[in-house]
Design a protein around this motif. Structure first.
Motif, short mmCIF file in Angstrom:
data_model
loop_
_atom_site.label_atom_id
_atom_site.label_comp_id
_atom_site.label_asym_id
_atom_site.label_seq_id
_atom_site.Cartn_x
_atom_site.Cartn_y
_atom_site.Cartn_z
N HIS A 335 58.02 -8.68 81.86
CA HIS A 335 57.89 -8.57 83.30
C HIS A 335 57.13 -9.76 83.89
N ARG A 336 56.74 -10.69 83.02
CA ARG A 336 56.06 -11.91 83.46
C ARG A 336 56.18 -12.94 82.35
N PRO A 337 56.04 -14.22 82.64
CA PRO A 337 56.10 -15.26 81.61
C PRO A 337 54.99 -15.07 80.57
N SER A 338 55.30 -15.40 79.34
CA SER A 338 54.35 -15.37 78.21
C SER A 338 53.86 -13.96 77.88
N GLN A 339 54.52 -12.93 78.37
CA GLN A 339 54.07 -11.57 78.05
C GLN A 339 54.21 -11.28 76.56
N ASN A 340 55.29 -11.73 75.94
CA ASN A 340 55.44 -11.51 74.50
C ASN A 340 54.43 -12.34 73.70
N LEU A 341 54.05 -13.50 74.20
CA LEU A 341 53.01 -14.28 73.54
C LEU A 341 51.69 -13.51 73.57
N ASP A 342 51.34 -12.95 74.71
CA ASP A 342 50.12 -12.15 74.81
C ASP A 342 50.19 -10.92 73.90
N ARG A 343 51.35 -10.29 73.86
CA ARG A 343 51.52 -9.14 72.98
C ARG A 343 51.28 -9.52 71.52
N GLY A 344 51.85 -10.64 71.11
CA GLY A 344 51.68 -11.09 69.73
C GLY A 344 50.23 -11.43 69.41
N ARG A 345 49.56 -12.11 70.31
CA ARG A 345 48.16 -12.46 70.10
C ARG A 345 47.28 -11.21 69.98
N THR A 346 47.58 -10.20 70.77
CA THR A 346 46.82 -8.96 70.70
C THR A 346 47.00 -8.30 69.34
N GLN A 347 48.22 -8.30 68.81
CA GLN A 347 48.46 -7.70 67.50
C GLN A 347 47.71 -8.45 66.40
N PHE A 348 47.74 -9.76 66.45
CA PHE A 348 47.03 -10.54 65.43
C PHE A 348 45.51 -10.32 65.54
N ALA A 349 45.00 -10.18 66.74
CA ALA A 349 43.58 -9.89 66.92
C ALA A 349 43.23 -8.54 66.33
N LEU A 350 44.15 -7.58 66.41
CA LEU A 350 43.91 -6.27 65.83
C LEU A 350 43.88 -6.35 64.30
N VAL A 351 44.77 -7.14 63.72
CA VAL A 351 44.73 -7.36 62.27
C VAL A 351 43.36 -7.88 61.85
N ALA A 352 42.89 -8.90 62.56
CA ALA A 352 41.60 -9.50 62.22
C ALA A 352 40.47 -8.50 62.36
N SER A 353 40.51 -7.66 63.38
CA SER A 353 39.46 -6.67 63.59
C SER A 353 39.48 -5.61 62.49
#
Length: 368
Positions: A335-353
């Protein structure tokens, strides 16, 4: 707004529904199919239904998907025959038949549509509010798997081949990075490095399954928190939704995807991944609910990998979001540019946490 909502009045006439069409509005937050809450009027009473316009690029042949859903819901209804019909209708999805005698409207101009009876006085959550909600969702998914453990109907089709084959997901990510058709890889150096360092994680469950250490079961395969309805008054888990991916799989895929969706305290597309700190109280509730729901069926080795499954499914989903971002956002709706990029970064941050809190979280898993 999608043009599909304009088709709803015509599609309504194709289903066996008592009453006349009144209105429709977009409903839910799914990434794949388009969902609408439809209101009909029958003798002055409003009745509600869920209509879904199936994504033709994801499900080019939806008929096997619908057969799976019919087989699964029929089995669940038999298992819950001891309940009243009203209670059973709140715990199992009810497909609305078409006037042609099937459960799918397959129209060359309007697309593929299905309809369900709407379950009243129930709700879903994209971000949970309490650990009790996590417990109820995990209990519902665990019970769902347990009820299907003696399924003896027609074999279920693998509706999405290699859906959780994390090695192939990693390979698809690598291919997207190398192709880089839109020149987006240059903005993803940190994410690409993270993925490369975590490649061994992608092999873990695939290798255990290949060795026979972990059994294949009938699983849901998309156990996001918002795929369970909770009773609006009691908070009790009621009904498992989105049965498109019910097929043979691993119990750890289901548990891991719950960890991925429930332990993240922020929105899936949060633009600030530093805010992602996995919630231990939620993980503890998920373990308790899932083990109760599966009723002792999990092997010790499955329980030993509960935490790792959360890391793995978060990693897999991150790969999928980033692959789609690199490829032009053709799979997950944005629904906005780079939304999938933000989604991916959030998932990787969860892995790290989850990795950083590994020792603390392992305390919540009963020893085998």
């Amino acid at each position: 707004m999608s043009e599909a909502i304009g088709f709803v009045p015509q599609i309504f006439q194709r289903f066996v529904i008592d009453g006349t069409y009144h209105s429709a509005r977009p409903y839910g937050s799914g990434h794949i199919n388009e969902t609408f809450l439809v209101t009909a009027q029958a003798n002055g009473v409003a009745r509600h239904y869920i209509f879904q316009h199936l994504n033709a690029s994801i499900f080019p042949d939806p008929h096997p998907v619908m057969r799976n859903i019919q087989h699964v819901t029929d089995h669940l209804r038999k298992k819950l025959a001891h309940l009243s019909s009203g209670e059973r209708d709140r715990r199992v999805l009810t497909l609305i038949p078409t006037r042609e005698g099937g459960v799918l409207v397959d129209d060359p101009l309007l697309g593929n549509w299905r309809a369900y009876r709407f379950i009243e006085d129930a709700q879903t959550f994209d971000i949970l509010e309490t650990p009790q909600q996590a417990f109820e969702a995990a209990l519902a998914f665990g019970t769902f798997q347990h009820l299907l453990s003696d399924y003896d109907g027609p074999p279920l089709v693998e509706t999405t081949p290699d859906f959780h084959h994390t090695v192939k997901r990693f390979q698809a990510f690598q291919a997207a990075v190398n192709a880089d058709p839109l020149g987006r890889a240059c903005t993803m150096a940190a994410e690409i490095d993270f993925a490369l360092r975590h490649e061994p994680l992608a092999h873990t469950l695939i290798d255990l399954k290949a060795s026979g250490a972990i059994p294949e079961r009938i699983t849901h395969n998309d156990t996001k928190l918002n795929n369970v309805l909770l009773d609006a008054k009691t908070g009790q888990g009621l009904c498992v939704l989105d049965l498109d991916t019910v097929m043979p799989g691993l119990s750890l895929y289901d548990f891991g995807d719950m960890v991925r969706s429930a332990c993240n305290p922020v929105a899936e597309d949060c633009p600030d991944p530093s805010r992602v700190i996995a919630r231990g109280d939620v993980f503890e509730a998920l373990v308790a609910g899932y083990l109760k729901g599966t009723a002792g069926a999990l092997r010790p080795i499955e329980k030993d990998h509960l935490l790792l499954s959360g890391q793995l499914l978060s990693f897999e989903c991150g790969l999928r979001f980033l692959t789609d971002h690199l490829s032009g956002d053709t799979y997950f709706r944005i629904h906005r540019p780079s939304q999938n990029l933000d989604r991916g970064r959030t998932q990787f941050a969860l892995v790290a946490s989850l990795e950083a809190q590994c020792n603390d979280f392992l305390r919540f898993i009963p020893r085998s």
